[in-house]
Design a protein around this motif. Sequence first.
Motif, PDB file in Angstrom:
ATOM      1  N   LEU B 112       0.842  -1.211   0.000  1.00 29.61           N
ATOM      2  CA  LEU B 112       0.000   0.000   0.000  1.00 29.61           C
ATOM      3  C   LEU B 112       0.872   1.255   0.000  1.00 29.61           C
ATOM      4  CD1 LEU B 112      -2.926  -0.721   2.512  1.00 29.61           C
ATOM      5  CD2 LEU B 112      -3.042  -0.631   0.008  1.00 29.61           C
ATOM      6  N   ALA B 113       1.964   1.203   0.771  1.00 30.85           N
ATOM      7  CA  ALA B 113       2.876   2.360   0.830  1.00 30.85           C
ATOM      8  C   ALA B 113       3.480   2.614  -0.553  1.00 30.85           C
ATOM      9  CB  ALA B 113       3.977   2.095   1.853  1.00 30.85           C
ATOM     10  N   PHE B 114       3.814   1.540  -1.263  1.00 34.71           N
ATOM     11  CA  PHE B 114       4.349   1.691  -2.630  1.00 34.71           C
ATOM     12  C   PHE B 114       3.350   2.457  -3.499  1.00 34.71           C
ATOM     13  CE2 PHE B 114       4.582   0.449  -7.046  1.00 34.71           C
ATOM     14  CZ  PHE B 114       5.931   0.483  -7.345  1.00 34.71           C
ATOM     15  N   LEU B 115       2.085   2.040  -3.412  1.00 39.95           N
ATOM     16  CA  LEU B 115       1.060   2.686  -4.250  1.00 39.95           C
ATOM     17  C   LEU B 115       0.885   4.157  -3.860  1.00 39.95           C
ATOM     18  CD1 LEU B 115      -1.695  -0.068  -4.571  1.00 39.95           C
ATOM     19  CD2 LEU B 115      -0.126   0.736  -6.339  1.00 39.95           C
ATOM     20  N   ALA B 116       0.968   4.436  -2.544  1.00 39.86           N
ATOM     21  CA  ALA B 116       0.810   5.824  -2.081  1.00 39.86           C
ATOM     22  C   ALA B 116       1.920   6.704  -2.660  1.00 39.86           C
ATOM     23  CB  ALA B 116       0.831   5.869  -0.556  1.00 39.86           C
ATOM     24  N   VAL B 117       3.162   6.199  -2.626  1.00 35.41           N
ATOM     25  CA  VAL B 117       4.287   6.972  -3.183  1.00 35.41           C
ATOM     26  C   VAL B 117       4.087   7.166  -4.687  1.00 35.41           C
ATOM     27  CG1 VAL B 117       6.789   6.941  -3.644  1.00 35.41           C
ATOM     28  CG2 VAL B 117       5.918   6.224  -1.409  1.00 35.41           C
ATOM     29  N   LYS B 118       3.624   6.103  -5.359  1.00 34.45           N
ATOM     30  CA  LYS B 118       3.444   6.175  -6.820  1.00 34.45           C
ATOM     31  C   LYS B 118       2.358   7.187  -7.173  1.00 34.45           C
ATOM     32  CE  LYS B 118       5.107   5.135 -10.392  1.00 34.45           C
ATOM     33  NZ  LYS B 118       6.471   5.640 -10.458  1.00 34.45           N
ATOM     34  N   VAL B 119       1.264   7.155  -6.432  1.00 33.59           N
ATOM     35  CA  VAL B 119       0.174   8.106  -6.698  1.00 33.59           C
ATOM     36  C   VAL B 119       0.672   9.539  -6.474  1.00 33.59           C
ATOM     37  CG1 VAL B 119      -2.056   8.944  -5.820  1.00 33.59           C
ATOM     38  CG2 VAL B 119      -1.729   6.510  -6.252  1.00 33.59           C
ATOM     39  N   GLY B 120       1.446   9.750  -5.407  1.00 35.04           N
ATOM     40  CA  GLY B 120       2.018  11.068  -5.139  1.00 35.04           C
ATOM     41  C   GLY B 120       2.912  11.533  -6.284  1.00 35.04           C
ATOM     42  N   GLY B 146       2.525   2.388 -14.908  1.00 32.20           N
ATOM     43  CA  GLY B 146       1.102   2.195 -14.610  1.00 32.20           C
ATOM     44  C   GLY B 146       0.713   0.724 -14.687  1.00 32.20           C
ATOM     45  N   PHE B 147       1.233   0.035 -15.703  1.00 33.02           N
ATOM     46  CA  PHE B 147       0.965  -1.400 -15.842  1.00 33.02           C
ATOM     47  C   PHE B 147       1.557  -2.152 -14.647  1.00 33.02           C
ATOM     48  CE2 PHE B 147       1.702  -5.458 -18.459  1.00 33.02           C
ATOM     49  CZ  PHE B 147       0.381  -5.829 -18.379  1.00 33.02           C
ATOM     50  N   HIS B 148       2.736  -1.713 -14.220  1.00 35.94           N
ATOM     51  CA  HIS B 148       3.346  -2.338 -13.044  1.00 35.94           C
ATOM     52  C   HIS B 148       2.499  -2.069 -11.795  1.00 35.94           C
ATOM     53  CE1 HIS B 148       5.956  -2.436  -9.471  1.00 35.94           C
ATOM     54  NE2 HIS B 148       6.386  -3.549 -10.027  1.00 35.94           N
ATOM     55  N   ALA B 149       2.026  -0.815 -11.657  1.00 34.26           N
ATOM     56  CA  ALA B 149       1.203  -0.471 -10.484  1.00 34.26           C
ATOM     57  C   ALA B 149      -0.083  -1.310 -10.471  1.00 34.26           C
ATOM     58  CB  ALA B 149       0.875   1.019 -10.486  1.00 34.26           C
ATOM     59  N   ALA B 150      -0.626  -1.588 -11.666  1.00 34.35           N
ATOM     60  CA  ALA B 150      -1.822  -2.450 -11.739  1.00 34.35           C
ATOM     61  C   ALA B 150      -1.491  -3.841 -11.209  1.00 34.35           C
ATOM     62  CB  ALA B 150      -2.314  -2.535 -13.184  1.00 34.35           C
ATOM     63  N   HIS B 151      -0.267  -4.306 -11.483  1.00 31.41           N
ATOM     64  CA  HIS B 151       0.157  -5.604 -10.946  1.00 31.41           C
ATOM     65  C   HIS B 151       0.298  -5.557  -9.424  1.00 31.41           C
ATOM     66  CE1 HIS B 151       0.951  -6.602 -15.117  1.00 31.41           C
ATOM     67  NE2 HIS B 151       1.124  -7.860 -14.754  1.00 31.41           N
ATOM     68  N   VAL B 152       0.725  -4.387  -8.916  1.00 26.20           N
ATOM     69  CA  VAL B 152       0.817  -4.239  -7.453  1.00 26.20           C
ATOM     70  C   VAL B 152      -0.584  -4.362  -6.843  1.00 26.20           C
ATOM     71  CG1 VAL B 152       1.427  -2.674  -5.554  1.00 26.20           C
ATOM     72  CG2 VAL B 152       2.916  -2.839  -7.555  1.00 26.20           C
ATOM     73  N   VAL B 153      -1.557  -3.689  -7.461  1.00 31.38           N
ATOM     74  CA  VAL B 153      -2.942  -3.755  -6.959  1.00 31.38           C
ATOM     75  C   VAL B 153      -3.430  -5.207  -6.980  1.00 31.38           C
ATOM     76  CG1 VAL B 153      -5.330  -3.058  -7.430  1.00 31.38           C
ATOM     77  CG2 VAL B 153      -3.477  -1.386  -7.658  1.00 31.38           C
ATOM     78  N   PHE B 154      -3.187  -5.878  -8.091  1.00 36.23           N
ATOM     79  CA  PHE B 154      -3.612  -7.266  -8.221  1.00 36.23           C
ATOM     80  C   PHE B 154      -2.874  -8.144  -7.203  1.00 36.23           C
ATOM     81  CE2 PHE B 154      -3.938 -11.335 -10.729  1.00 36.23           C
ATOM     82  CZ  PHE B 154      -5.303 -11.454 -10.597  1.00 36.23           C
ATOM     83  N   GLY B 155      -1.591  -7.865  -7.013  1.00 40.22           N
ATOM     84  CA  GLY B 155      -0.785  -8.617  -6.042  1.00 40.22           C
ATOM     85  C   GLY B 155      -1.312  -8.441  -4.626  1.00 40.22           C
ATOM     86  N   LEU B 156      -1.766  -7.221  -4.313  1.00 40.33           N
ATOM     87  CA  LEU B 156      -2.329  -6.974  -2.977  1.00 40.33           C
ATOM     88  C   LEU B 156      -3.598  -7.805  -2.770  1.00 40.33           C
ATOM     89  CD1 LEU B 156      -1.816  -3.104  -2.598  1.00 40.33           C
ATOM     90  CD2 LEU B 156      -0.653  -4.927  -1.342  1.00 40.33           C
ATOM     91  N   MET B 157      -4.396  -7.905  -3.827  1.00 37.91           N
ATOM     92  CA  MET B 157      -5.620  -8.722  -3.724  1.00 37.91           C
ATOM     93  C   MET B 157      -5.255 -10.189  -3.492  1.00 37.91           C
ATOM     94  SD  MET B 157      -8.353  -7.246  -6.428  1.00 37.91           S
ATOM     95  CE  MET B 157      -7.512  -6.407  -7.724  1.00 37.91           C
ATOM     96  N   ILE B 158      -4.212 -10.647  -4.191  1.00 40.86           N
ATOM     97  CA  ILE B 158      -3.777 -12.043  -4.017  1.00 40.86           C
ATOM     98  C   ILE B 158      -3.241 -12.260  -2.601  1.00 40.86           C
ATOM     99  CG2 ILE B 158      -2.062 -13.751  -4.767  1.00 40.86           C
ATOM    100  CD1 ILE B 158      -2.400 -12.691  -7.604  1.00 40.86           C
TER     101      ILE B 158
END
Lengths: 94, 195
Positions: B112-120, B146-158
């Motif tokens: 989640l922290a990774f995504l927060a930094v990326k969004v910032g 962005g494609f990588h960040a989508a994988h992070v989101v999917f990875g978090l769900m997994i």
Amino acid sequence: MPHGAIRKRPLLLIWAVLMALSALGAFGAWLADGETLRLAGLGAIALVTLFKARLILADYLELSRAPGWLAGFTVAIFLLLAMIFALIALVPAP
Amino acid sequence: MGDGEGACNEAAEISSGWGPLSALPGDAMMWILIISELAVFGAALAGYAVARALDPGLFSASQAHLDPFSGALNTAILLTSGVFAAGAVRQARAGVIRATRRLIGIAFLFGLAFLAVKVGEYAGHLADGYGLETNTFFTLYYLVTGFHAAHVVFGLMILALVAVFASEENVTTGCAFWHMVDLIWVLVFAVFYLS
């Protein structure tokens, strides 16, 4: 899945080495920013990235159990990084 | 009888084996996905290098607008998340479910922290006027990261899923996906931020 010989290294050590390699990569980027040591810097970034990838494959993804696959992934990533960084080195910004 | 037994053995070998993939730890299907994803991102990064060679001035000037600190911070965050995920696999193998879940939970928080930094980071670029259509560099930057960040989101769900259904096989397979996300970021970071 059959598992081969398990070589378990302490995860904290792997993490520390990965962080140290990341710091080395940042140093390589600093070198690559200049004119005189640009090629050395790019080489350092590529090498550090290859080592980091190999550590993730071997210890996080446990490919140390399958040395043939580990070697295959390492060679594929080496070729990719060699191609990318050779292009960047050969065509510098004006 | 001999022929029948031979046919049975052959059928059993065919149904239970993955050939060379059997040597890989965890689920073979996950490894097929990992190889496919590495090929896709590898092609994208190679394409970036070719595009950069065609217009090195533009790429160098645009790259100067990226924040290497954010990239380095996100590298540290994902590598740290990875060590907790790897620890979770070892705990799952030892049959310690509570510790497995706790470690997956920590890995999840780092994700989640990774995504927060990326969004910032994205918000900063957009505020400065650098969008998807600014130039080829930014198009590739947004597409690949962005494609990588989508994988992070999917990875978090997994990760969330395997924390609930924390069998050894599930945790090993789910965390393998997470390590793939980590591995791909290491390559993306080196090419986009450091080179």
